[in-house]
Design an enzyme around this catalytic site. Sequence first.
Site, PDB file in Angstrom:
ATOM      1  CD  GLU A 185      -3.175  -0.488   0.163  1.00 33.21           C
ATOM      2  OE1 GLU A 185      -3.095   0.645  -0.348  1.00 33.21           O
ATOM      3  OE2 GLU A 185      -4.104  -1.283  -0.082  1.00 33.21           O
ATOM      4  CB  SER A 186       2.091   3.309   2.303  1.00 32.97           C
ATOM      5  OG  SER A 186       2.500   2.592   3.460  1.00 32.97           O
TER       6      SER A 186
END
Length: 215
Positions: free
Chosen positions: A65-66
């Site tokens: 995700e990040s």
Amino acid sequence: MKRLNSAIFVSLLGFAFMQTAQASGCGTNANAVNKRAEVHQESIQKYSEKYGVSADMVKAVIAVESCYNSTAVSPKGAQGLMQLIPATAERFGVDDAFNTSQNIHGGTRYLSWLMKRYDGDLYKAVAAYNAGEGAVDKYKGIPPYNETQHYVRKVLAVYNGLSGQAIALPVVNTTPRKGSNGATTATAKQVFPAGKPGRSGWQAAKAKAPHLFKH
């Protein structure tokens, strides 16, 4: 002028290469992911145990995700480590999505909720984290979206590296097909491998906290 254009082209090519390298994120190397996760280990462990979710799966989702960038914001407005959109953050009790502990709390709670909703089906839960429950319900599995199908493969690849599991990666196929009842279904292959689950597998989590899953 020709030499100048060539120099500009080389510079742009180098820049594009750097951007591609950055976009590749944390990769699937378990040591690299674990190193990035160290600073958040307390929160990851705390909430994975609280909600019966594998800590390795939480780490994998954050990595994809990040890449552990707590200030990350997506073009769609998803925020923080586990990229919570404001509506999801509010839904799972997160006041500040950029607060790393709150973000991990909300994201892990959401993963747990998805696992319960899909009766422990890892493929559907991970796909829904990316595309939403509506899309997974519509296609009765991983939706035929290029982004979502690659997302599921990336998350499972990272999870396998962290946990030592060998969960089969779904085949990427973004062409929906019509089922016998006329409904549109995704064609991604969804197969669980035989064998004993790893110490941090979803099966172990389900056995540890059966109240979180449907019976």
